[in-house]
Design a protein around this motif. Structure first.
Motif, mmCIF file in Angstrom:
data_model
loop_
_atom_site.group_PDB
_atom_site.id
_atom_site.type_symbol
_atom_site.label_atom_id
_atom_site.label_comp_id
_atom_site.label_asym_id
_atom_site.label_seq_id
_atom_site.Cartn_x
_atom_site.Cartn_y
_atom_site.Cartn_z
ATOM 1 N N UNK A 181 15.767 1.267 -11.402
ATOM 2 C CA UNK A 181 16.753 2.331 -11.617
ATOM 3 C C UNK A 181 16.108 3.536 -12.293
ATOM 4 N N UNK A 182 15.227 3.291 -13.259
ATOM 5 C CA UNK A 182 14.540 4.386 -13.936
ATOM 6 C C UNK A 182 13.646 5.156 -12.964
ATOM 7 N N UNK A 183 12.933 4.440 -12.118
ATOM 8 C CA UNK A 183 12.052 5.095 -11.149
ATOM 9 C C UNK A 183 12.848 5.861 -10.100
ATOM 10 N N UNK A 184 13.971 5.320 -9.685
ATOM 11 C CA UNK A 184 14.812 6.051 -8.728
ATOM 12 C C UNK A 184 15.320 7.345 -9.330
ATOM 13 N N UNK A 185 15.656 7.311 -10.623
ATOM 14 C CA UNK A 185 16.100 8.534 -11.291
ATOM 15 C C UNK A 185 14.987 9.564 -11.372
ATOM 16 N N UNK A 186 13.739 9.101 -11.306
ATOM 17 C CA UNK A 186 12.587 10.007 -11.326
ATOM 18 C C UNK A 186 12.184 10.461 -9.928
ATOM 19 N N UNK A 195 10.257 -7.062 -6.714
ATOM 20 C CA UNK A 195 9.639 -6.527 -7.922
ATOM 21 C C UNK A 195 8.243 -5.986 -7.658
ATOM 22 N N UNK A 196 7.617 -6.419 -6.552
ATOM 23 C CA UNK A 196 6.285 -5.911 -6.214
ATOM 24 C C UNK A 196 6.298 -4.402 -6.057
ATOM 25 N N UNK A 197 7.288 -3.888 -5.348
ATOM 26 C CA UNK A 197 7.341 -2.445 -5.138
ATOM 27 C C UNK A 197 7.633 -1.711 -6.444
ATOM 28 N N UNK A 198 8.338 -2.357 -7.353
ATOM 29 C CA UNK A 198 8.569 -1.752 -8.665
ATOM 30 C C UNK A 198 7.246 -1.589 -9.409
ATOM 31 N N UNK A 199 6.375 -2.622 -9.332
ATOM 32 C CA UNK A 199 5.067 -2.516 -9.984
ATOM 33 C C UNK A 199 4.243 -1.401 -9.340
ATOM 34 N N UNK A 200 4.236 -1.341 -8.011
ATOM 35 C CA UNK A 200 3.451 -0.315 -7.320
ATOM 36 C C UNK A 200 3.944 1.084 -7.665
ATOM 37 N N UNK A 201 5.238 1.298 -7.572
ATOM 38 C CA UNK A 201 5.759 2.641 -7.857
ATOM 39 C C UNK A 201 5.705 2.949 -9.351
ATOM 40 N N UNK A 202 5.786 1.901 -10.161
ATOM 41 C CA UNK A 202 5.592 2.103 -11.591
ATOM 42 C C UNK A 202 4.180 2.590 -11.886
ATOM 43 N N UNK A 203 3.202 2.042 -11.170
ATOM 44 C CA UNK A 203 1.825 2.518 -11.346
ATOM 45 C C UNK A 203 1.699 3.966 -10.879
ATOM 46 N N UNK A 204 2.313 4.308 -9.745
ATOM 47 C CA UNK A 204 2.248 5.686 -9.253
ATOM 48 C C UNK A 204 2.846 6.664 -10.265
ATOM 49 N N UNK A 214 0.839 -1.203 0.000
ATOM 50 C CA UNK A 214 0.000 0.000 0.000
ATOM 51 C C UNK A 214 0.870 1.248 0.000
ATOM 52 N N UNK A 215 0.536 2.184 -0.873
ATOM 53 C CA UNK A 215 1.097 3.535 -0.824
ATOM 54 C C UNK A 215 0.021 4.441 -0.260
ATOM 55 N N UNK A 216 0.265 4.986 0.912
ATOM 56 C CA UNK A 216 -0.724 5.818 1.603
ATOM 57 C C UNK A 216 -0.238 7.250 1.612
ATOM 58 N N UNK A 217 -0.803 8.046 0.701
ATOM 59 C CA UNK A 217 -0.415 9.445 0.629
ATOM 60 C C UNK A 217 -1.363 10.372 1.360
ATOM 61 N N UNK A 218 -2.277 9.825 2.145
ATOM 62 C CA UNK A 218 -3.255 10.637 2.861
ATOM 63 C C UNK A 218 -4.666 10.314 2.392
ATOM 64 N N UNK A 250 11.723 6.470 -3.974
ATOM 65 C CA UNK A 250 12.587 5.865 -2.977
ATOM 66 C C UNK A 250 11.994 4.523 -2.564
ATOM 67 N N UNK A 251 12.807 3.500 -2.638
ATOM 68 C CA UNK A 251 12.333 2.143 -2.387
ATOM 69 C C UNK A 251 12.711 1.687 -0.983
ATOM 70 N N UNK A 252 11.830 0.886 -0.392
ATOM 71 C CA UNK A 252 12.086 0.338 0.944
ATOM 72 C C UNK A 252 12.296 -1.170 0.914
#
Length: 615
Positions: free
Chosen positions: A89-94, A103-112, A64-68, A97-99
């Motif tokens: 690496x591409x998302x980090x350049x954008x 690969x699950x977090x890559x999919x989540x942050x890729x969606x964001x 879950x990404x909880x931004x409020x 920040x990963x915790x």
């Protein structure tokens, strides 16, 4: 690898019905033995069962990404993204920040970052659900070939979904029901994308996204086969196929848990194993390999038509040539007909078997033994479909037939149409259904202007197999492996490899007149000559007469149960005649045995799942 489930309903607050999502999720425990999670919001609940493969400590789901307030994005994901390191690496350049390392977090942050556009960047096998509170939208997506399953059913003002039908059937508003369309899907060996034998349960199609919001459902294809001119000559094509396959295998041997390959001694599995072994042996770790055989079959093997040669000698040649760490799994054929094992296989599938039953049972037993040593395995599915490995690819008479190529010998799943009750046959009109299904599939085939007629016809063959036949193989592999918590990866389903090979002209694909000529040439330097020259033989099937005797006894027991709910589907006289026919070694008995297996499978499915026959 994992299992996902969930429920969306805009008409009610479902937070106090968490127990329903939990019940749906627990049905998938075998797919994910390493952990369970459920996340609830007002109108949506997501469930997840985890098989930990990458980042064992991280990767807990739903993620879950909880931004409020009203900005939550939650993900339940099943699969492996092989290019996740590059995407990370591409998302980090954008600025992301990963915790975790998963690969699950890559999919989540890729969606964001890219919203639905993330699916076009993913290379791998996947099925996932994303709830976006900002848009009040649920997104379901499935990989381009359908390696990972995803089922859904519309209920009320929403949807329930899951990795297997059993997850949906755990919801109180979902009922196991089949109708004439469902029976057609059972009795004809040509998968209609999106349909299932259950009347109300559908599949997300390969390469499809579904969006559910307050206005309903919208579907979008994010990947399709494309016809393009092939620019490479033969030597360049052979080299390119070798490069793409090596890249796919090397990507897919990344794992934080023990990994192996499934080795049959055939061209496909041997090629994958040779590449994987070269990579791991360079790090001081020979590849673990497993093969399956049957007690006594080495001594008594006979050419039964589909099976031209026994696997064991070729496996031994490969192991001597390469030096991998090999184990033979030898099964007792009599066990394969046991009711308890077949009930286990049925529960894993949730559906009647479309392929030979002993193959499913033996595959389950093989995977169960492999899982004692490894958590991830590489397999050779789809090479025959994309490279033209089946015999009918090379039979001119089949090229002229205007029907699915694999049905030219049988006409349907059942080799004898009179197995079905006469009245049911007349209502189902299976020949018309086959013709309509074939016409629909042919209308989808991508065309290339100016392509020679024979190349165009063989492009049609390739598309028909990839879109209407391969799913049977992938489903069997997924259900039997995930039933024991084993992740099986399929390098030949790599999107770049499939896209390239789909556009190789047929005369080049079969340049020496043999099956899978280009693949054979691309990997021959890695393999012993015996395997390079071997004629295709499918996954092994037991030839022990004890198996068929036990099978006949089970069919007879079904026929002797007068109130069995499946009895109205079949012609008793015809089916009973199959149980008394002399076992004289006639090759036609191979097909008759498959018919008996499917009669039993349908009967046991209807009884075990209390399927309502709405037909």
């Amino acid at each position: 690898m994992c299992g996902i489930a969930g429920w969306l309903d805009f008409s009610q607050d479902i937070r106090d019905r968490r127990h329903i999502v939990e019940a749906m999720t627990v049905t998938l425990a075998a797919r994910g033995p390493d952990g369970q999670g459920v996340w609830m919001d007002k109108h949506v609940g997501l469930g997840h069962r985890r098989l930990a493969v990458i980042d064992l400590a991280g990767g807990v789901q739903p993620m879950v990404h909880d931004g409020g307030t009203d900005t939550t994005v939650a993900l339940s994901y099943n699969g492996e993204i092989y290019n996740f390191a590059a995407l990370r690496a591409e998302l980090e350049a954008l600025g992301h920040r990963f915790t975790t390392r998963c690969d699950t977090e890559v999919v989540l942050r890729g969606y964001l970052q890219w919203e639905e556009g993330v699916v076009r960047r993913l290379e791998g096998m996947f099925a996932f659900a994303v709830w976006d509170a900002r848009r009040q939208q649920l997104l379901l997506a499935r990989d381009f070939l359908g390696v990972k399953p995803l089922y859904y059913q519309r209920i009320g003002n929403g949807v329930v979904f899951g990795s297997e039908p059993k997850a949906l059937l755990a919801h109180p508003d979902v009922r196991a029901r089949t109708n004439e369309d469902g029976l057609r899907e059972i009795f004809v060996l040509a998968r209609t994308p999106g349909r299932t034998p259950y009347a109300d349960i559908h599949e997300v199609k390969p390469g499809e996204m579904l969006r559910f919001d307050r206005e309903g459902m919208r579907a979008d294809r994010f990947w399709r086969f494309e016809a393009r001119p092939h620019e490479d000559d033969l030597p360049a094509t052979i080299a390119r196929v070798g490069e793409l396959l090596e890249s796919a295998v090397r990507q897919q041997i990344v794992s934080d848990v023990p990994l192996c390959t499934l080795l049959s001694g055939g061209l496909d599995s041997s090629a994958i194993t040779a590449i994987a072994h070269a990579a791991t042996a360079a790090q001081g770790q020979p590849m673990r390999t497993f093969s399956v055989d049957f007690v006594g079959q080495s001594d008594d093997f006979a050419d039964d038509g589909p099976h031209k040669s026994h696997d064991a000698p070729f496996v031994r040649d490969f192991v001597r040539h390469v030096g991998c760490d090999h184990t033979d799994i030898v099964l007792d054929s009599s066990e394969l007909a046991e009711g308890s094992l077949n009930r286990t296989v049925l529960h894993a599938s949730d559906l009647p078997l479309n392929l030979s039953g002993d193959m499913c049972s033996s595959l389950y037993r093989l995977f169960r033994e492999v899982r004692k040593e490894s958590t991830v395995a590489l397999s050779g599915e789809s090479a025959d479909e994309i490279f033209g490995g089946y015999a009918w690819f090379h039979q001119p008479a089949v090229h002229q037939a205007r029907m699915f190529p694999w049905l030219t010998m049988t006409g349907s799943v059942f080799h004898g149409g009179d197995i079905l009750d006469r009245g049911l046959r007349e209502r189902l009109r299976l020949k018309e259904f086959q013709a309509d299904s074939y016409a629909t599939a042919m209308a989808e085939v991508p065309r290339l202007d100016g392509e020679p007629a024979h190349d165009a016809r063989m492009r049609e063959f390739s598309y028909l197999h990839m879109s209407r036949f391969l799913q049977f193989m992938l489903d069997r592999k997924d259900r039997m492996s995930m039933a024991v918590g084993l992740e099986v990866r399929v390098p030949f389903c790599d999107s770049a490899l499939v896209d390239y090979v789909f556009n190789i002209p047929w005369d080049m694909k079969a340049f020496d007149g043999r099956e899978k000529s280009v693949l054979r040439a691309a990997v021959e330097q890695r393999l012993p000559r015996s395997i390079v020259e071997r004629t295709k033989s499918p996954y092994p099937s037991t030839q022990d007469p004890a198996y068929e005797r036990a099978l006949r006894a089970r069919v007879a027991a079904f026929l002797d149960t007068p109130n069995h709910p499946a009895r109205p589907l079949f012609d008793e006289r015809t089916v009973r005649r199959m149980t008394t026919r002399p076992m004289n070694g006639d090759r036609s008995l191979h097909y008759q045995r498959a018919d008996m297996e499917r009669v039993l499978s349908v009967a046991e499915w209807i009884e075990a799942y209390d399927v309502e026959l709405a037909c």
